[in-house]
Design a protein around this motif. Structure first.
Motif, PDB file in Angstrom:
ATOM      1  N   GLN A  51     102.681 -42.086 -29.647  1.00 48.64           N
ATOM      2  CA  GLN A  51     102.326 -42.964 -28.559  1.00 48.64           C
ATOM      3  C   GLN A  51     103.261 -42.593 -27.249  1.00 48.64           C
ATOM      4  N   ALA A  52     102.586 -42.851 -26.138  1.00 43.50           N
ATOM      5  CA  ALA A  52     103.346 -42.445 -24.847  1.00 43.50           C
ATOM      6  C   ALA A  52     104.233 -43.461 -24.548  1.00 43.50           C
ATOM      7  N   PRO A  53     105.596 -43.103 -23.896  1.00 42.90           N
ATOM      8  CA  PRO A  53     106.671 -43.981 -23.650  1.00 42.90           C
ATOM      9  C   PRO A  53     106.135 -45.103 -22.690  1.00 42.90           C
ATOM     10  N   THR A  54     106.834 -46.306 -22.599  1.00 44.71           N
ATOM     11  CA  THR A  54     108.103 -46.288 -23.300  1.00 44.71           C
ATOM     12  C   THR A  54     108.119 -46.575 -24.631  1.00 44.71           C
ATOM     13  N   LYS A  55     109.000 -46.169 -25.464  1.00 50.40           N
ATOM     14  CA  LYS A  55     109.069 -46.367 -27.117  1.00 50.40           C
ATOM     15  C   LYS A  55     110.188 -46.336 -27.614  1.00 50.40           C
ATOM     16  N   LEU A  56     110.539 -46.703 -28.807  1.00 51.75           N
ATOM     17  CA  LEU A  56     111.611 -46.861 -29.462  1.00 51.75           C
ATOM     18  C   LEU A  56     112.048 -45.329 -30.007  1.00 51.75           C
ATOM     19  N   GLY A  57     110.916 -44.376 -30.414  1.00 50.62           N
ATOM     20  CA  GLY A  57     110.977 -42.913 -30.871  1.00 50.62           C
ATOM     21  C   GLY A  57     111.420 -42.841 -32.143  1.00 50.62           C
ATOM     22  N   LEU A  99     111.453 -57.349 -31.122  1.00 48.49           N
ATOM     23  CA  LEU A  99     112.481 -57.159 -30.141  1.00 48.49           C
ATOM     24  C   LEU A  99     112.135 -55.961 -29.407  1.00 48.49           C
ATOM     25  N   GLY A 100     111.673 -54.935 -29.962  1.00 49.48           N
ATOM     26  CA  GLY A 100     111.127 -53.808 -29.035  1.00 49.48           C
ATOM     27  C   GLY A 100     110.173 -54.124 -28.201  1.00 49.48           C
ATOM     28  N   LEU A 101     109.083 -54.998 -28.588  1.00 46.29           N
ATOM     29  CA  LEU A 101     108.043 -55.485 -27.635  1.00 46.29           C
ATOM     30  C   LEU A 101     108.383 -56.139 -26.575  1.00 46.29           C
ATOM     31  N   VAL A 102     109.292 -57.409 -26.940  1.00 47.74           N
ATOM     32  CA  VAL A 102     109.625 -58.164 -25.696  1.00 47.74           C
ATOM     33  C   VAL A 102     110.604 -57.600 -24.647  1.00 47.74           C
ATOM     34  N   THR A 103     111.396 -56.566 -25.228  1.00 47.27           N
ATOM     35  CA  THR A 103     112.545 -56.162 -24.257  1.00 47.27           C
ATOM     36  C   THR A 103     111.808 -54.853 -23.706  1.00 47.27           C
ATOM     37  N   LEU A 104     111.907 -53.855 -24.363  1.00 42.54           N
ATOM     38  CA  LEU A 104     111.549 -52.355 -23.982  1.00 42.54           C
ATOM     39  C   LEU A 104     109.746 -52.171 -23.714  1.00 42.54           C
ATOM     40  N   PHE A 119     119.595 -51.218 -30.974  1.00 41.42           N
ATOM     41  CA  PHE A 119     118.641 -50.626 -31.944  1.00 41.42           C
ATOM     42  C   PHE A 119     119.531 -49.228 -32.172  1.00 41.42           C
ATOM     43  N   GLY A 120     120.238 -49.272 -33.384  1.00 32.80           N
ATOM     44  CA  GLY A 120     120.700 -48.014 -33.720  1.00 32.80           C
ATOM     45  C   GLY A 120     122.033 -48.037 -32.807  1.00 32.80           C
ATOM     46  N   SER A 121     122.389 -46.902 -32.231  1.00 37.50           N
ATOM     47  CA  SER A 121     123.417 -46.540 -31.304  1.00 37.50           C
ATOM     48  C   SER A 121     122.890 -47.137 -29.802  1.00 37.50           C
ATOM     49  N   ARG A 122     121.712 -47.403 -29.646  1.00 36.50           N
ATOM     50  CA  ARG A 122     121.312 -47.820 -28.447  1.00 36.50           C
ATOM     51  C   ARG A 122     121.385 -49.129 -28.053  1.00 36.50           C
ATOM     52  N   THR A 123     121.648 -49.582 -26.682  1.00 38.75           N
ATOM     53  CA  THR A 123     121.477 -50.933 -26.556  1.00 38.75           C
ATOM     54  C   THR A 123     120.281 -50.895 -25.503  1.00 38.75           C
ATOM     55  N   ILE A 124     119.352 -51.569 -25.803  1.00 31.59           N
ATOM     56  CA  ILE A 124     117.951 -51.718 -25.075  1.00 31.59           C
ATOM     57  C   ILE A 124     118.117 -52.856 -24.358  1.00 31.59           C
TER      58      ILE A 124
END
Length: 523
Positions: free
Chosen positions: A114-120, A134-139, A221-226
């Motif tokens: 899927q196209a960005p934005t995305k968790l990858g 959390l990925g949906l409500v923030t990123l 999320f892992g090493s990322r701060t979203i």
């Protein structure tokens, strides 16, 4: 703007000549910035209101009164506001125990692409349900939304979109059609500002235990701060969510919930020209209409909670890559839904909750009618679609589902609510071990309280309805009617033995007062 800034500068400079220069220099800078911000917001808000794509509405979330409305019923593209319904379906599945916060969400090749934005997350990987939320409500992660949709749709995002649309219509969102779980462009995916206000209120009222996720400002999320795309959370007093959205065709969309000083509103801005203009318009709407909201009410739900979605088809999760295993968290069912993520959240992550929540009756399963409106305003007065739009069925998992071609959205016609409906039933051979009849049952007038995918569930509906209705069903005869629908077998839960239409309708009215959806029909 420049002239006002010069006036402020001259007035402050005249005082600073006789006082401490450094103090008043700082004061001058602060005042100049404040004047600039106020004037820029005012200009942006005025420009946004004149935008031909603009639509907006503000609703008093305690009374249902529409405080402001402009193009509120015009069809618009929802963009990522679509994820509000994806989250509604996710919260419903959590509440029903069909999934948990630590349930693995598998990523198909389609979801991962899927196209960005995305968790990858790459194909074959997994995240937890909570990470998806959390990925949906923030990123506003498109890949996570698709992965959740595929899981809840039995492996098919297209099937999940059908469930989303059915749920929207059951909630009274009569002009909304979904085609995907994330809001990426599709010409048939349409909604209105009024429908999005209904969904925003429903999210707050139906799932207060999960609504706090919408105020999340950042998570790891892992090493990322979203960090969240919603800039009003934390910057405007009382704003506790909900969702942003943007595509080129849709413009800049925003749904905001505000709860402060005993007052509560939900505002919607759609078709904004830019992020600053959209946010400025929402600030302007909040400042203008929050003072006009009521600080009374809120003792019952404005948006009746609809029938549960069909049971999720469980799909085996793919082998989780090592990297995904390292970043996944273990969350037990005993832990609070929001505090389970507290270690990864920065700043406040739980907003105020509504005073009361609609308590869904066990009998609300398949057919729903319009709840009596609490006011005469258009938000709660518009009728729901025909009952058959909310039919519950268990889908069999398929290898593949052909995606529908984008076509102009087909809007269901609004129909008046009625307690009487003539139906035709079909039956299968009853089981001799059942206590209630599974034939066509008594002739004459009957009252139906729901449809279930199994006889046992239909029997449970009848037992629950009788216990709650009291004398209204004292002489009624419970029975179950089995019939085929699209290759699946469903079971209607009904009461018979009524002398005429009046008795059946009166019994149905008594059931409604007990919180049980029903309708009367001639058998």
């Amino acid at each position: 703007m420049q002239a006002k800034s010069e006036i402020v500068s001259r007035s402050v400079s005249s005082v600073s000549s006789s006082r401490s220069g450094s103090f008043f220099a700082r004061l001058l800078a602060i005042l100049s910035v404040a004047v600039t911000i106020v004037m820029v917001d005012s200009v942006n808000a005025d420009a946004e209101a004149a935008n031909p794509k603009y639509a907006g509405i503000v609703v008093d979330a305690k009374t249902g009164n529409v405080l402001y409305s402009e193009n509120a019923d015009r069809l618009q593209y929802p963009a990522s506001l679509t994820k509000m319904m994806t989250l509604y379906m996710t919260f419903e599945a959590l509440e029903q125990g069909r999934i948990r916060l630590d349930t693995p969400v598998p990523f198909s090749a389609y979801a991962s692409a899927q196209a960005p934005t995305k968790l990858g997350v790459r194909a074959g990987g997994t995240i937890t349900v909570e990470q998806g939320i959390l990925g949906l409500v923030t990123l506003s992660a498109n890949d996570a939304a698709t992965a959740l949709g595929e899981m809840l749709g039995g492996g098919s995002e297209d099937r999940f979109a059908q469930l989303m649309t059915a749920k929207a219509h059951a909630l009274g969102m009569t002009r909304t059609t979904y085609r995907n779980a994330n809001g990426l462009p599709n010409t048939a995916q349409m909604t209105t500002a009024r429908d999005q206000a209904r969904l925003g209120i429903a999210l707050r009222q139906h799932f207060p235990q999960y609504y706090g996720y919408f105020s999340t400002r950042a998570f790891k999320f892992g090493s990322r701060t979203i960090r969240s795309h919603n800039r009003l959370v934390g910057s405007v007093r009382g704003v506790d969510g909900i969702k942003t959205g943007y595509t080129r065709a849709a413009g800049f969309n925003l749904v905001s919930s505000v709860q402060v000083d005993g007052k509560s509103i939900v505002g919607v801005v759609m078709g904004g020209a830019s992020t600053p203009a959209r946010d400025a318009q929402m600030r302007n709407l909040i400042a203008t209409y929050l003072p006009k909201a009521s600080n009374r009410g809120g003792s019952s739900a404005l948006i009746a909670q609809a029938a549960p979605a069909p049971a999720m088809i469980e799909t085996p999760a793919p082998v989780q890559p090592k990297k995904a295993q390292q970043m996944a968290k273990t969350i037990t069912a005993a832990q609070p839904p929001v505090s389970a993520a507290a270690a990864d959240l920065s700043l406040p992550h739980k907003g105020p909750l509504p005073d009361a929540r609609y308590q869904v009756a066990e009998t609300e399963v398949a057919y729903a009618e319009t709840a009596a409106p609490k006011s005469d305003n258009p938000l709660v007065a518009q009728p729901m679609p025909a009952p058959t739009k909310v039919k519950t069925m268990a889908f069999k998992q398929q290898a593949a589902v052909t995606a529908p071609k984008p076509t102009p959205a087909s809007m269901p016609s609004e129909q008046d609510d009625t307690s009487v409906d003539n139906v035709t039933t079909a039956s299968t051979t009853p089981s001799p071990t059942r206590a209630a009849s599974t034939s066509n049952g008594p002739t004459g007038w009957v009252v139906q309280v729901g449809v279930s995918p199994s006889r046992q569930m239909a029997m449970d509906l009848l037992e629950s309805a009788r216990s709650k209705a009291g004398k209204a069903l004292a002489s009624a005869k419970p029975f179950v009617v089995a019939y085929a629908a699209g290759g699946d077998q469903l079971f209607r839960a009904r009461f018979g033995g009524f002398d005429d239409q009046r008795d059946a309708v009166n019994a149905c009215k008594a059931l409604k007062k007990a919180g049980i959806k029903c309708w009367a029909a001639a058998q």
